[in-house]
Design an enzyme around this catalytic site. Structure first.
Site, short mmCIF file in Angstrom:
data_model
loop_
_atom_site.label_atom_id
_atom_site.label_comp_id
_atom_site.label_asym_id
_atom_site.label_seq_id
_atom_site.Cartn_x
_atom_site.Cartn_y
_atom_site.Cartn_z
N ARG A 37 0.83 -1.22 0.00
CA ARG A 37 0.00 0.00 0.00
C ARG A 37 0.86 1.27 0.00
NH1 ARG A 37 -5.43 1.85 1.53
NH2 ARG A 37 -5.30 3.57 3.00
N ILE A 63 -7.02 8.31 -0.86
CA ILE A 63 -6.99 6.84 -0.96
C ILE A 63 -7.83 6.37 0.22
CG2 ILE A 63 -4.75 6.81 0.27
CD1 ILE A 63 -4.13 4.12 -1.04
N SER A 64 -8.76 5.43 -0.02
CA SER A 64 -9.71 5.03 1.02
C SER A 64 -9.01 4.28 2.16
CB SER A 64 -10.77 4.11 0.42
OG SER A 64 -11.38 4.72 -0.69
N GLN A 65 -9.67 4.35 3.32
CA GLN A 65 -9.24 3.61 4.50
C GLN A 65 -9.16 2.10 4.17
OE1 GLN A 65 -12.45 3.49 7.28
NE2 GLN A 65 -11.13 3.11 9.05
#
Ligand code: SAH
Length: 236
Positions: A37, A63-65
């Site tokens: 990530r 950027i999403s959790q």
């Protein structure tokens, strides 16, 4: 970030942020446990890549959790060879997770700069053969390639666009955050013939889906100060 440290942080992320909160699809857990990530966030914040929250990326987006990526991916019930449309490429992380699982992904992004960066990351990870990124208004879906077995919308929509419902294959699944700017509900739509079953999966906060069948850009700019501060590390 040191790759060994990143590996450790991924193991912790999978245990504490995903498994502990009910993500149980082993394919999703394996992909998120392996995909680096830290390669999908700006270099200045790569130490924060495994934090339990969304992070700012370029063009004022996020950027999403990790948990939300895990939940949305699990709701899609992904499997190798599945044809998926993603709307909102952003960093490319969600598309990479789907590709890692073996899905064949078309991902649409409205910001050309984000699309180009995401493309370069996927090239670096040799995931390019399973993901194609297009620069367009994804609120209209992609009629030329429909129907899709899965559609994942990674931005907040004011309502479920009928166009996207219509681009689902029979039995197909659409995962979409729906609601006002700053607070949405995650919804899973499953198509059964001409019936569309809807289930809710809790609250979430996404950046807006801006487009013809979504929020108008001016409305988003007007209200930006009110909702953007909710993101960890967010900036006006
Ligand atoms: N899936 C991404 C997170 C996306 S954030 C990730 O894993 O990093 C939402 C993204 O949707 C933003 O990049 C935003 O630019 C994009 N977006 C918003 N409206 C859009 C539209 N109509 N069509 C395509 N992309 C859109």
């Amino acid at each position: 970030m040191d790759p060994e440290r990143a590996r450790q942080l991924r193991v912790e992320m999978v245990d504490r942020q995903l498994r502990a909160r009910g993500i149980s699809d082993e394919g999703v857990l394996a992909a998120m446990g392996e995909l680096p990530r830290e390669l999908f966030v700006p270099a200045e914040v790569d130490d924060d890549a495994y934090l339990d929250g969304a992070l700012p990326i370029a063009s004022g987006q996020t950027i999403s959790q990790p948990y939300i990526v895990g939940l949305m991916t699990q709701l899609l019930e992904p499997h190798p060879g599945m044809r998926v449309l993603e709307i909102g490429t952003g960093s490319g992380y969600q598309a990479a997770i789907l590709a890692w699982i073996g899905c064949s992904v078309v991902s649409i992004e409205r910001h050309a700069e984000l699309a180009a960066t995401a493309q370069a990351r996927l090239d670096g990870l040799s995931l390019t053969d399973r993901v194609r990124i297009e620069v367009a208004d994804g609120s209209l879906g992609r009629s030329s390639e429909a129907p899709f077995e899965g559609i994942l919308v990674a931005a907040a929509a004011p309502r479920i666009p009928d166009t996207l419902r219509g681009q689902l294959a029979d039995g197909g699944r659409l995962v979409i955050p729906v609601g006002p700017l700053g607070a949405q509900e995650l919804i899973l739509v499953t198509r059964r013939g001409e019936d569309f079953e809807e289930r809710q999966f809790g609250g979430c906060v996404f950046v807006p889906l801006v487009g013809a069948e979504a929020y108008a850009e001016e409305a988003v700019l007007r209200s930006r100060g009110r909702w953007f501060g909710r993101f960890r590390g967010g900036r006006p």
